[in-house]
Write a protein that holds these residues in place. Structure first.
Motif, short mmCIF file in Angstrom:
data_model
loop_
_atom_site.label_atom_id
_atom_site.label_comp_id
_atom_site.label_asym_id
_atom_site.label_seq_id
_atom_site.Cartn_x
_atom_site.Cartn_y
_atom_site.Cartn_z
N GLU A 207 49.56 -23.57 33.17
CA GLU A 207 49.25 -24.13 32.25
C GLU A 207 48.45 -23.53 30.92
O GLU A 207 47.70 -22.34 31.26
CB GLU A 207 48.47 -25.64 32.21
CG GLU A 207 47.20 -25.90 32.56
CD GLU A 207 47.10 -27.26 32.19
OE1 GLU A 207 47.95 -27.90 32.73
OE2 GLU A 207 45.46 -27.34 32.75
N PRO A 208 49.27 -23.86 30.12
CA PRO A 208 48.65 -22.58 28.77
C PRO A 208 46.95 -23.32 28.39
O PRO A 208 46.58 -24.01 28.37
CB PRO A 208 49.56 -22.62 27.31
CG PRO A 208 50.05 -23.65 27.94
CD PRO A 208 50.05 -24.27 29.23
N THR A 209 46.33 -22.05 28.19
CA THR A 209 44.22 -22.96 27.57
C THR A 209 44.66 -23.31 26.59
O THR A 209 43.83 -23.54 25.81
CB THR A 209 43.96 -21.29 27.54
OG1 THR A 209 43.60 -20.68 26.99
CG2 THR A 209 43.68 -21.34 29.57
N GLY A 210 46.06 -22.75 25.53
CA GLY A 210 46.28 -23.27 24.17
C GLY A 210 45.40 -22.52 23.09
O GLY A 210 46.16 -22.29 21.62
N GLU A 211 44.97 -20.91 23.33
CA GLU A 211 45.09 -19.97 22.69
C GLU A 211 45.78 -19.39 22.17
O GLU A 211 47.08 -18.97 23.07
CB GLU A 211 43.75 -19.68 23.43
CG GLU A 211 42.66 -18.83 22.94
CD GLU A 211 41.71 -18.21 22.88
OE1 GLU A 211 42.15 -16.74 22.46
OE2 GLU A 211 40.61 -18.51 24.45
N LEU A 212 46.58 -19.28 20.99
CA LEU A 212 48.00 -18.95 20.36
C LEU A 212 47.18 -17.36 20.02
O LEU A 212 46.12 -17.28 19.79
CB LEU A 212 48.03 -18.98 18.96
CG LEU A 212 49.06 -20.56 19.48
CD1 LEU A 212 49.63 -20.69 18.17
CD2 LEU A 212 50.17 -20.58 20.32
N GLN A 213 48.48 -16.77 20.58
CA GLN A 213 48.23 -15.05 19.94
C GLN A 213 49.01 -14.23 19.43
O GLN A 213 50.60 -14.72 19.98
CB GLN A 213 47.91 -14.33 21.49
CG GLN A 213 47.49 -13.03 21.48
CD GLN A 213 47.34 -12.62 23.34
OE1 GLN A 213 46.86 -13.03 23.95
NE2 GLN A 213 48.29 -11.85 23.29
N GLU A 214 49.19 -13.64 18.27
CA GLU A 214 49.91 -12.11 18.07
C GLU A 214 50.95 -12.12 19.04
O GLU A 214 50.03 -10.95 19.75
CB GLU A 214 49.43 -11.77 17.03
CG GLU A 214 49.88 -11.05 16.23
CD GLU A 214 50.32 -11.27 15.71
OE1 GLU A 214 51.86 -11.06 14.34
OE2 GLU A 214 49.73 -13.32 14.61
N VAL A 215 52.50 -12.02 19.72
CA VAL A 215 52.60 -10.80 20.23
C VAL A 215 53.30 -10.31 19.64
O VAL A 215 54.10 -10.54 19.11
CB VAL A 215 53.46 -12.35 21.36
CG1 VAL A 215 54.34 -11.15 22.23
CG2 VAL A 215 52.39 -13.43 21.51
N ASP A 216 52.84 -8.89 19.51
CA ASP A 216 53.69 -7.43 18.94
C ASP A 216 54.09 -6.92 19.83
O ASP A 216 53.97 -6.44 21.38
CB ASP A 216 53.47 -7.29 17.69
CG ASP A 216 51.92 -7.33 17.74
OD1 ASP A 216 51.26 -6.48 16.81
OD2 ASP A 216 51.46 -6.57 19.28
N GLY A 217 55.37 -5.84 19.84
CA GLY A 217 55.43 -4.87 20.75
C GLY A 217 56.15 -5.23 22.47
O GLY A 217 56.31 -4.07 23.29
N LEU A 218 56.69 -6.60 22.18
CA LEU A 218 57.57 -6.69 23.17
C LEU A 218 58.84 -5.55 23.10
O LEU A 218 59.52 -5.97 22.64
CB LEU A 218 58.13 -7.64 22.88
CG LEU A 218 57.47 -9.15 23.79
CD1 LEU A 218 58.06 -10.51 23.09
CD2 LEU A 218 57.12 -9.47 24.66
N GLU A 219 58.66 -5.23 24.22
CA GLU A 219 59.88 -3.77 24.45
C GLU A 219 61.08 -4.73 25.29
O GLU A 219 60.60 -4.96 26.58
CB GLU A 219 58.94 -3.23 24.85
CG GLU A 219 59.44 -1.60 24.15
CD GLU A 219 58.22 -0.71 25.32
OE1 GLU A 219 59.77 0.15 25.24
OE2 GLU A 219 57.74 -0.03 24.35
N VAL A 220 62.16 -4.55 24.57
CA VAL A 220 63.43 -4.42 25.29
C VAL A 220 63.93 -3.70 26.25
O VAL A 220 64.09 -2.36 25.25
CB VAL A 220 64.54 -5.74 24.90
CG1 VAL A 220 65.83 -5.71 25.71
CG2 VAL A 220 63.80 -7.04 24.11
#
Ligand code: SAM
Length: 244
Positions: A207-220
């Motif tokens: 389960e997520p601990t609740g901290e949101l985080q900027e997600v960048d650099g998601l490479e396909v």
């Protein structure tokens, strides 16, 4: 033929933009009422259909990268009157950020993902720290990530990634967050085969601990484009058969 001067980057950018536009267009026409559960890699949809029957008060969405599977499954969902289930042909790395606000998804199932054994193919693996960050953002605080695999080394890799991240807490069988109706969940095609052979299945719930985080650099990765297409022969009954 008059060959045009198009760079590789221009061509791939156009291709990627078209993929994003297709997902946006799909989302603009659809509603997913009630709590939403997502299966990533829904394949021919055996699990998704069972899930739709089990949770009639939920919307269930299968995201599957192989378009032909989605076309067949979408027809079957309509034929079988499973109005709370839908299937989208897309890469989950692209679809999740476009279609879902943070903290909104009740459950995400990733069942028997391709392990991509060879080291040189490791880039194709679904589970990366960035991908796990994306999943943690999209799940509700009381949401659950469900992973199953029959490949022990892959279970170890994924468990380590989850345990190393501050953004996840593993859910164990004696935990209050352990889903009590877990034994009623449908089996995927692969899970059915594994269980019939008497082989083990590794389950990882978090389960997520609740901290949101900027997600960048998601490479396909480009390698995904080269995935072999399959043709589906529907002439021998309702279940599609695959030919490489
Ligand atoms: C090994 S199959 C498992 C299928 C099914 N879950 C089962 O257990 O029988 C993995 C599935 O994930 C799909 N897949 C792989 N990468 C994906 C991605 N990035 N987004 C959506 N689907 C993906 C594949 O096309 C394939 O159908």
């Amino acid at each position: 033929m008059d060959i045009q001067d198009v760079t590789f980057d221009e061509a791939t950018e156009t291709y990627q933009r078209a993929r994003l536009d297709a997902i946006r267009a799909w989302g603009a026409e659809r509603q997913l009422p009630g709590p939403v559960q997502i299966e990533i890699g829904s394949n021919q949809g055996r699990f998704l259909k069972g899930l739709a029957r089990l949770y009639t008060d939920r919307s269930v969405l299968g995201i599957e990268i192989r378009r032909r599977f989605v076309e067949v499954l979408s027809e079957e969902l309509t034929d079988e009157g499973l109005t709370n289930a839908q299937a989208l042909a897309a890469d989950a790395n692209l679809a999740l950020p476009l279609l879902f606000a943070d903290n909104t998804v009740e459950r995400i199932y990733i069942l028997f993902p391709d392990p991509w054994w060879k080291k040189r193919h490791a880039k194709r693996r679904l589970f990366t720290p960035e991908f796990l960050g994306l999943l943690a953002n999209k799940l509700r605080p009381d949401g659950l990530l469900v992973i199953k695999t029959d490949v022990e080394p892959y279970a170890e890799i994924v468990s380590e990634l989850i345990d190393q991240s501050q953004r996840w807490r593993r859910v164990m069988p004696d935990d209050p967050a352990w889903p009590e109706d877990e034994d009623q969940w449908p089996k995927t095609t692969r899970e059915g085969k594994i269980l019939r052979k008497g082989l083990p299945v590794w389950k990882i719930y978090a389960e997520p601990t609740g901290e949101l985080q900027e997600v960048d650099g998601l490479e396909v990765p480009m390698e995904r484009f080269a995935k072999p297409e399959v043709t589906i022969d529907r002439s021998r009954g309702r279940r599609p058969r695959l030919r490489k």
